[in-house]
Design a protein around this motif. Structure first.
Motif, PDB file in Angstrom:
ATOM      1  N   MET A  12       0.829  -1.197   0.000  1.00 57.76           N
ATOM      2  CA  MET A  12       0.000   0.000   0.000  1.00 57.76           C
ATOM      3  C   MET A  12       0.871   1.257   0.000  1.00 57.76           C
ATOM      4  O   MET A  12       1.835   1.353   0.754  1.00 57.76           O
ATOM      5  CB  MET A  12      -0.918   0.007   1.227  1.00 57.76           C
ATOM      6  CG  MET A  12      -1.808  -1.222   1.330  1.00 57.76           C
ATOM      7  SD  MET A  12      -2.805  -1.542  -0.150  1.00 57.76           S
ATOM      8  CE  MET A  12      -3.944  -0.182  -0.027  1.00 57.76           C
ATOM      9  N   THR A  13       0.509   2.197  -0.867  1.00 61.46           N
ATOM     10  CA  THR A  13       1.192   3.486  -0.927  1.00 61.46           C
ATOM     11  C   THR A  13       0.141   4.583  -1.009  1.00 61.46           C
ATOM     12  O   THR A  13      -0.998   4.344  -1.410  1.00 61.46           O
ATOM     13  CB  THR A  13       2.137   3.581  -2.143  1.00 61.46           C
ATOM     14  OG1 THR A  13       1.376   3.500  -3.352  1.00 61.46           O
ATOM     15  CG2 THR A  13       3.195   2.490  -2.115  1.00 61.46           C
TER      16      THR A  13
ATOM     17  N   THR B  36       0.336   7.394  -2.916  1.00 65.57           N
ATOM     18  CA  THR B  36       0.197   7.996  -4.240  1.00 65.57           C
ATOM     19  C   THR B  36       0.787   7.080  -5.310  1.00 65.57           C
ATOM     20  O   THR B  36       1.605   6.204  -5.003  1.00 65.57           O
ATOM     21  CB  THR B  36       0.950   9.343  -4.313  1.00 65.57           C
ATOM     22  OG1 THR B  36       2.362   9.090  -4.179  1.00 65.57           O
ATOM     23  CG2 THR B  36       0.491  10.319  -3.227  1.00 65.57           C
ATOM     24  N   PRO B  37       0.409   7.300  -6.561  1.00 63.05           N
ATOM     25  CA  PRO B  37       1.043   6.542  -7.642  1.00 63.05           C
ATOM     26  C   PRO B  37       2.563   6.753  -7.698  1.00 63.05           C
ATOM     27  O   PRO B  37       3.304   5.818  -8.001  1.00 63.05           O
ATOM     28  CB  PRO B  37       0.368   7.085  -8.900  1.00 63.05           C
ATOM     29  CG  PRO B  37      -0.972   7.556  -8.429  1.00 63.05           C
ATOM     30  CD  PRO B  37      -0.712   8.112  -7.049  1.00 63.05           C
ATOM     31  N   GLN B  38       3.030   7.951  -7.386  1.00 60.23           N
ATOM     32  CA  GLN B  38       4.476   8.191  -7.403  1.00 60.23           C
ATOM     33  C   GLN B  38       5.184   7.333  -6.357  1.00 60.23           C
ATOM     34  O   GLN B  38       6.242   6.755  -6.629  1.00 60.23           O
ATOM     35  CB  GLN B  38       4.782   9.670  -7.165  1.00 60.23           C
ATOM     36  CG  GLN B  38       6.261   9.985  -7.324  1.00 60.23           C
ATOM     37  CD  GLN B  38       6.542  11.470  -7.367  1.00 60.23           C
ATOM     38  OE1 GLN B  38       5.657  12.276  -7.611  1.00 60.23           O
ATOM     39  NE2 GLN B  38       7.779  11.826  -7.132  1.00 60.23           N
ATOM     40  N   GLU B  39       4.606   7.225  -5.175  1.00 57.99           N
ATOM     41  CA  GLU B  39       5.171   6.333  -4.161  1.00 57.99           C
ATOM     42  C   GLU B  39       5.086   4.879  -4.625  1.00 57.99           C
ATOM     43  O   GLU B  39       5.982   4.084  -4.341  1.00 57.99           O
ATOM     44  CB  GLU B  39       4.430   6.491  -2.829  1.00 57.99           C
ATOM     45  CG  GLU B  39       4.721   7.785  -2.116  1.00 57.99           C
ATOM     46  CD  GLU B  39       3.920   7.925  -0.822  1.00 57.99           C
ATOM     47  OE1 GLU B  39       3.250   6.950  -0.406  1.00 57.99           O
ATOM     48  OE2 GLU B  39       3.967   9.012  -0.227  1.00 57.99           O
ATOM     49  N   GLY B  40       4.024   4.548  -5.345  1.00 60.14           N
ATOM     50  CA  GLY B  40       3.880   3.204  -5.897  1.00 60.14           C
ATOM     51  C   GLY B  40       4.965   2.890  -6.907  1.00 60.14           C
ATOM     52  O   GLY B  40       5.506   1.776  -6.944  1.00 60.14           O
ATOM     53  N   PHE B  41       5.303   3.868  -7.730  1.00 60.63           N
ATOM     54  CA  PHE B  41       6.369   3.671  -8.703  1.00 60.63           C
ATOM     55  C   PHE B  41       7.709   3.474  -7.989  1.00 60.63           C
ATOM     56  O   PHE B  41       8.498   2.591  -8.355  1.00 60.63           O
ATOM     57  CB  PHE B  41       6.457   4.855  -9.673  1.00 60.63           C
ATOM     58  CG  PHE B  41       7.523   4.674 -10.708  1.00 60.63           C
ATOM     59  CD1 PHE B  41       7.304   3.860 -11.808  1.00 60.63           C
ATOM     60  CD2 PHE B  41       8.757   5.289 -10.574  1.00 60.63           C
ATOM     61  CE1 PHE B  41       8.291   3.671 -12.759  1.00 60.63           C
ATOM     62  CE2 PHE B  41       9.743   5.102 -11.530  1.00 60.63           C
ATOM     63  CZ  PHE B  41       9.514   4.296 -12.623  1.00 60.63           C
ATOM     64  N   ALA B  42       7.955   4.279  -6.959  1.00 60.37           N
ATOM     65  CA  ALA B  42       9.198   4.122  -6.193  1.00 60.37           C
ATOM     66  C   ALA B  42       9.272   2.728  -5.567  1.00 60.37           C
ATOM     67  O   ALA B  42      10.341   2.109  -5.533  1.00 60.37           O
ATOM     68  CB  ALA B  42       9.298   5.208  -5.116  1.00 60.37           C
ATOM     69  N   LEU B  43       8.133   2.231  -5.098  1.00 64.09           N
ATOM     70  CA  LEU B  43       8.098   0.878  -4.546  1.00 64.09           C
ATOM     71  C   LEU B  43       8.387  -0.153  -5.637  1.00 64.09           C
ATOM     72  O   LEU B  43       9.113  -1.124  -5.401  1.00 64.09           O
ATOM     73  CB  LEU B  43       6.747   0.591  -3.889  1.00 64.09           C
ATOM     74  CG  LEU B  43       6.571  -0.807  -3.313  1.00 64.09           C
ATOM     75  CD1 LEU B  43       7.670  -1.157  -2.307  1.00 64.09           C
ATOM     76  CD2 LEU B  43       5.184  -0.936  -2.691  1.00 64.09           C
TER      77      LEU B  43
END
Length: 114
Positions: free
Chosen positions: A48-49, A51-58
């Motif tokens: 779980m993140t 934002t999408p940007q945090e999702g991309f970093a993950l």
């Protein structure tokens, strides 16, 4: 047209995975942090993140961890970097690996729907 050998394809894939660990988002050090896994420390408590940007970093981190787990010797990864760092096929393959991880993270986050 010459046939592509399995070794050539495997080398491209390996190079692409290693590139993910070393080039993206300036977070190369994260790939070397996999030693904490052996200590029982949880490095991935959730997909779980916010934002999408945090999702991309993950997704990038997942790619890096995969490489670091497959080739735990940071010096070996560093030594091979020049073999694939400027290879367009390796760069495209890296993007594919990250995109696959991003699809997983996005689905886990219900595509960040409100």
């Amino acid at each position: 047209m010459t046939p592509i050998s399995n070794r050539h394809v495997a080398g491209k894939i390996t190079g692409a995975l290693m590139l993910a660990a070393s080039l993206l988002l300036g977070s190369v050090a994260m790939a070397d942090d996999h030693e904490a896994e052996g200590s029982g420390e949880t490095w991935l408590p959730s997909l779980m993140t916010e934002t999408p940007q945090e999702g991309f970093a993950l997704a990038v981190t997942l790619s890096q961890k995969g490489v670091a787990t497959t080739q735990p010797d940071a010096e070996v990864r560093k030594a091979k970097r020049s073999d694939y760092a400027e290879d367009p096929d390796s760069l495209i393959a890296v993007s594919h690996v990250i995109a696959t991880h991003f699809q997983t993270v996005a689905a886990a986050n219900d595509y960040w729907r409100e």
